[in-house]
Design a protein around this motif. Structure first.
Motif, short mmCIF file in Angstrom:
data_model
loop_
_atom_site.label_atom_id
_atom_site.label_comp_id
_atom_site.label_asym_id
_atom_site.label_seq_id
_atom_site.Cartn_x
_atom_site.Cartn_y
_atom_site.Cartn_z
N THR A 28 -5.65 -9.48 -4.54
CA THR A 28 -6.46 -9.03 -3.68
C THR A 28 -7.47 -9.91 -3.37
OG1 THR A 28 -8.12 -8.01 -5.31
CG2 THR A 28 -6.44 -6.61 -4.30
N THR A 87 -5.88 -5.63 1.86
CA THR A 87 -5.60 -4.68 2.99
C THR A 87 -5.88 -5.27 4.06
OG1 THR A 87 -7.72 -3.62 2.94
CG2 THR A 87 -6.25 -2.78 1.34
N THR A 88 -5.07 -4.85 5.05
CA THR A 88 -5.38 -5.41 6.58
C THR A 88 -6.84 -5.28 7.01
OG1 THR A 88 -3.26 -4.23 7.00
CG2 THR A 88 -4.18 -5.07 8.76
N ARG A 91 -3.92 0.51 8.85
CA ARG A 91 -4.81 -0.63 8.38
C ARG A 91 -5.73 -0.72 7.13
NH1 ARG A 91 -9.75 -1.06 11.33
NH2 ARG A 91 -9.47 -3.10 11.66
N THR A 92 -6.22 0.70 7.01
CA THR A 92 -7.15 0.64 5.77
C THR A 92 -6.31 0.62 4.59
OG1 THR A 92 -7.27 3.12 5.96
CG2 THR A 92 -9.15 2.13 7.02
N VAL A 93 -5.04 1.23 4.39
CA VAL A 93 -4.15 1.32 3.47
C VAL A 93 -3.24 0.03 3.22
CG1 VAL A 93 -2.79 3.00 2.00
CG2 VAL A 93 -4.21 3.75 4.15
N SER A 94 -2.61 -0.20 4.40
CA SER A 94 -1.78 -1.13 4.08
C SER A 94 -2.01 -2.51 3.78
CB SER A 94 -0.83 -1.20 5.76
OG SER A 94 -1.79 -1.71 6.61
N THR A 95 -1.24 -3.27 3.17
CA THR A 95 -1.50 -4.73 2.81
C THR A 95 -0.98 -5.64 3.84
OG1 THR A 95 0.34 -5.11 1.31
CG2 THR A 95 -1.35 -3.87 0.23
N GLY A 124 0.69 -1.18 0.19
CA GLY A 124 -0.03 0.22 0.15
C GLY A 124 0.80 1.13 0.04
N THR A 167 -0.46 -4.65 -5.27
CA THR A 167 -1.93 -4.33 -5.13
C THR A 167 -3.12 -5.10 -6.01
OG1 THR A 167 -1.53 -2.45 -6.31
CG2 THR A 167 -1.35 -2.09 -3.85
#
Lengths: 468, 370
Positions: A104, A123-124, A145-149, A81, A101
């Protein structure tokens, strides 16, 4: 063999053609404009132009790209992310930024086995939501967490707000599918909590920062979702007071799910964004919370509130419901970006000390900041000793930047002297590499290099970072 | 091409963007999940963070303003500003986008459709004539003072004349000054921010009181130029005046012998720019069974001139929303902006949906006693 010679010096048309054959022409980016957004992550002051950005869709494509890279000596920097805070995904030696990305798929959430299998680019939050939909908890919850994978979380062993009670990413990784730099696809670990067949490569790869292999699929353990959770806030005159309350809470036998603190500058910045009615006059805020059965949670919060009062809390507020608790936690996760309201450049650090040393470390940080005349705000995960001192300054104030670097240099030294470390959860990346030897010593650093060479004989993966 | 390392990049600004606005972003990426084009592509280039990185490169001269990716991404952005409320750093993306489009859509690079619309909406007499022909609310002569004055809009007057008609029924005696033109929002969002600013000021002179608008997009633009005190969006105004003084006795809007099931599509700029989202829901719930559309706060793809300039992308943006609308067994879908109305009327008709798209004013007018 030396890994330090690998340096992208432009990719030949032949290499680019082969990359296009592997992932499709539209997933190989090479123009100045197309690669610019991938030239940095969330770390200030680091930027480098990759020669190409490649976006694979399958493990097989990743393997083909890596085989080609090893064959041609092309640097490859894996990226999820792009929320890394240590310049871990900046292609300082050019080459390929490999963006995961597009991978998914949440492949499985098993309530019977208490595990989930996801592709690296999930994403997390997506993993946590998928688990939650089946009544299960994925505990690691990094602020991003909303962005990171999940792949990025494993590569950096991401922490978060629940570290004290639940541990960090490494405590939940059961198995990995990893592509080695030489192109082999291996599966480490699996679906088992008990498995000692061979070296624990799963743990070695967790936190390897994209220098040993490219993680393409992750199997994580899950827990039953706690019945309820609740959060409260205690205000103190100083961060050191809050630190003493933390020690008292844990000494009193409570192992809470959440123990976060913010100093006065952080409270103001978070309040400017979230409008929760926080007390801006307080010197520090301690966010405490727990989860479990309703009765246990009430008891736990009462005990923590009492410990805060006994340690000089000037005010205590308990969230009245789960939604209120979520608001408080969400606001805390935004501390870093909210702090950027103070000045354009936000240099964030990540030192961690043994819990009993928190109050002392906090005092030392304030003293160091004063001496170097820098604006420093501190927040962090008090429960696990992980502090995020953050220095802000204007981009064109070169003297402030030099003072900030000098201050952090002292902060790192101080943390190590107290038995702590230079980074608790953000990683070493390019940003903290200069201090790694101080933390690990020459023998361990040499071993890291030998490990790296065993995985990556051509030295193509994230060169110039860990193990190089 | 050599790999360049730039550990200490001290960008020298060419002054193309407001430096404070540009410096506010720290690239944390918290905006990514909120961005419709990132959600469609999962591509950093099509995210607010990636776009700001591109703006910075243009501002420092590392990329020319007519770089193909720069042009494409400034155009592909919906301009919905969903990234703003979720940004802890307080980045004003909408303002940055206006500055970006001033650079990328200038002169010969202006998309012809945008140029034509910008020119058309400049012609106040033509707008007035179109409004009269289509049957929008009649004007009441020159503005008389500084009371509340209904703005007719440029698009809405011709496309949805029933909206201003409905407002005159909800607020009998409302002043509708003549001589009003376009507010300039369309210009500001499509490369003509200076002209957009002037048009708003001129409208502020034609309507010297409190401007009442039925369009969220116009409201946000007018607030930008004229200030919050001068502008009331319809739902804000109705909730205010109906709580301060006698509200008309509203009946239920009924369909097939039962209370109608009604959802709302937010106006992006009303919600993300002005923070207004509770009032339209409150008003719908007074006359019907309110149903929350899960994607109510996400852009419908109308987005100013977007659905005209990029019809395929607009269709991709709205597609998941249409599935939601169809699955909720709705009678009406309420909008608070004419561009959303056009986009959703068209998209639902194409799909053969039986859900009717109406403006909030029209729904409330249905609830007036006859």
């Amino acid at each position: 063999m030396s890994t330090s010679v690998v340096r992208g010096v432009g990719l030949t048309p032949e290499i680019l053609d082969r990359l296009r054959e592997i992932v499709g022409a539209e997933h190989v980016l090479t123009t100045d404009g197309d690669v610019e957004p991938f030239s940095r992550d969330a770390t200030p002051l680091f930027r480098a132009r990759p020669d190409a950005v490649v976006l694979p869709a399958t493990t097989a494509e990743v393997a083909d790209v890596l085989r080609l890279a090893t064959e041609t000596g092309t640097p490859v920097v894996p990226r999820g992310g792009g929320s890394n805070l240590a310049a871990g995904t900046v292609a300082e030696r050019g080459g390929i930024v490999l963006v995961l990305t597009r991978m998914t798929v949440v492949q499985e959430v098993s309530a019977d086995e208490l595990l989930a299998v996801v592709q690296a680019g999930v994403t997390t939050s997506t993993l946590a939501d998928a688990a939650s939909a089946r009544g299960l908890l994925y505990p690691p919850d990094p602020g991003s967490r909303t962005v990171s994978t999940v792949g990025g979380n494993v590569a950096t062993c991401a922490g978060g707000l629940r570290g004290l009670k639940y541990g960090v990413t490494r405590n939940y990784v059961l198995g990995l599918e990893v592509v080695l730099p030489t192109g082999e696809v291996i599966r480490t670990g699996g679906r088992l909590w008990k498995d000692v067949a061979g070296y624990d490569l799963t743990r070695l790869l967790t936190g390897s920062e994209g220098t040993l292999g490219v993680i393409t699929e992750v199997t994580v353990g899950l827990l039953p979702m706690p019945e309820t959770s609740r959060t409260g806030i205690a205000y103190f005159d100083s961060l050191a007071d809050a630190g003493r309350a933390v020690t008292a809470i844990i000494a009193g036998g409570t192992l809470p799910a959440t123990l976060e603190f913010l100093d006065r500058a952080c409270i103001g910045a978070v309040e400017d964004f979230a409008h929760l009615g926080l007390d801006r006059d307080a010197g520090a805020l301690l966010l405490f919370g727990d989860d479990g059965s309703p009765r246990d949670v009430v008891e736990s919060l009462d005990r923590m509130a009492a410990a805060c009062t006994a340690n000089g809390a000037r005010g205590i507020e308990l969230a009245t419901d789960v939604a209120g608790s979520e608001d408080l936690l969400a606001a805390r996760r935004c501390s870093l970006p909210a702090l950027s309201r103070l000045a354009p450049v936000t240099m964030l650090e990540d030192v961690t000390v043994p819990r009993p040393q928190i109050a002392r470390m906090v005092d030392d940080i304030e003293e160091i900041a004063r001496r170097h005349d820098v604006v420093c705000a501190t927040f962090g995960h008090a429960g696990d000793g992980n502090l995020h001192p953050t220095i802000v300054f204007d981009a064109d104030d070169h003297d402030a930047r030099r003072r900030a670097e000098a201050a952090f240099d002292e902060v790192f030294g101080r943390a190590i002297a107290l038995g702590g470390t230079i980074t608790g959860e953000h990683g070493v990346g390019a940003a903290k590499l200069p201090w790694l030897a101080q933390r690990l010593g020459a023998d361990q650093l040499a071993l890291l290099r030998r490990v790296k060479a065993a995985f990556d004989p051509a030295g193509i993966l994230n060169p110039g970072k860990l193990g190089s | 091409m050599t790999a360049s390392q730039d550990r200490a990049p001290v960008d020298v600004s060419l002054g193309l963007f407001d430096q404070d606005l540009l410096a506010a972003c720290i690239s944390c990426g918290f905006c990514l999940p909120a961005c419709p084009t990132y959600q469609l592509t999962l591509d950093e280039r099509s995210s607010p963070r990636g776009r700001i990185t591109l703006m910075r490169a243009v501002d420092s001269g590392r990329l020319p303003a007519d770089d193909p990716t720069v042009l494409e991404q400034s155009s592909y952005c919906l301009g919905c500003r969903a990234c703003e409320p979720v940004c802890p750093a307080g980045v004003q993306y909408g303002a940055l986008l206006e500055q970006w489009r001033d650079l990328t859509w200038s002169g010969a690079r202006t998309p012809p459709v945008a140029a034509a619309l910008r020119a058309g909406m400049r012609m106040t007499p033509a707008l007035a004539a179109a409004g009269r022909v289509r049957g929008a609310a009649r004007t009441t002569g020159r503005a008389r003072g500084d009371g509340v004055q209904l703005m007719l809009g440029c698009v809405e007057r011709s496309l949805f004349p029933g909206v201003s008609q409905a407002v005159t029924r909800l607020l009998p005696g409302i002043e509708v000054p003549s001589g009003q033109g376009c507010c300039g929002a369309l210009h500001a969002h499509s490369g003509g921010s200076t002209e957009g600013h002037h048009l708003a000021e001129r409208l502020g002179e034609a309507l010297p009181g409190t401007i009442l608008t039925t369009a969220g997009g116009c409201a946000a633009h007018l607030v930008n130029v004229l200030g919050r005190d001068r502008v009331h969006e319809l739902s804000e105004h109705l909730v205010d005046v109906w709580s301060a003084s006698e509200a008309p006795a509203l009946t239920d809007v009924r369909v097939g012998g039962r209370r109608a099931r009604v959802a709302l599509q937010d106006s992006c700029h009303l919600r993300n720019g002005l923070g207004t989202s509770a009032q339209p829901r409150d008003l719908v719930a007074r006359v019907a069974d309110y149903v929350e559309l899960p994607s109510a706060g996400a852009c419908c793809g109308g987005a100013g001139t977007y659905s005209l300039l990029r019809p395929d992308d607009a269709a991709a943006v709205v597609a998941p929303k249409l599935d939601e609308v169809e699955s909720l067994d709705l009678d009406y879908l309420v909008v608070v902006n004419p561009v959303c109305q056009r986009q959703l009327v068209t998209a639902l008709r194409r799909r053969g949906s039986r859900v009717r798209v109406v403006h909030l004013a029209e729904l409330l007018a249905l609830a007036l006693p006859t």
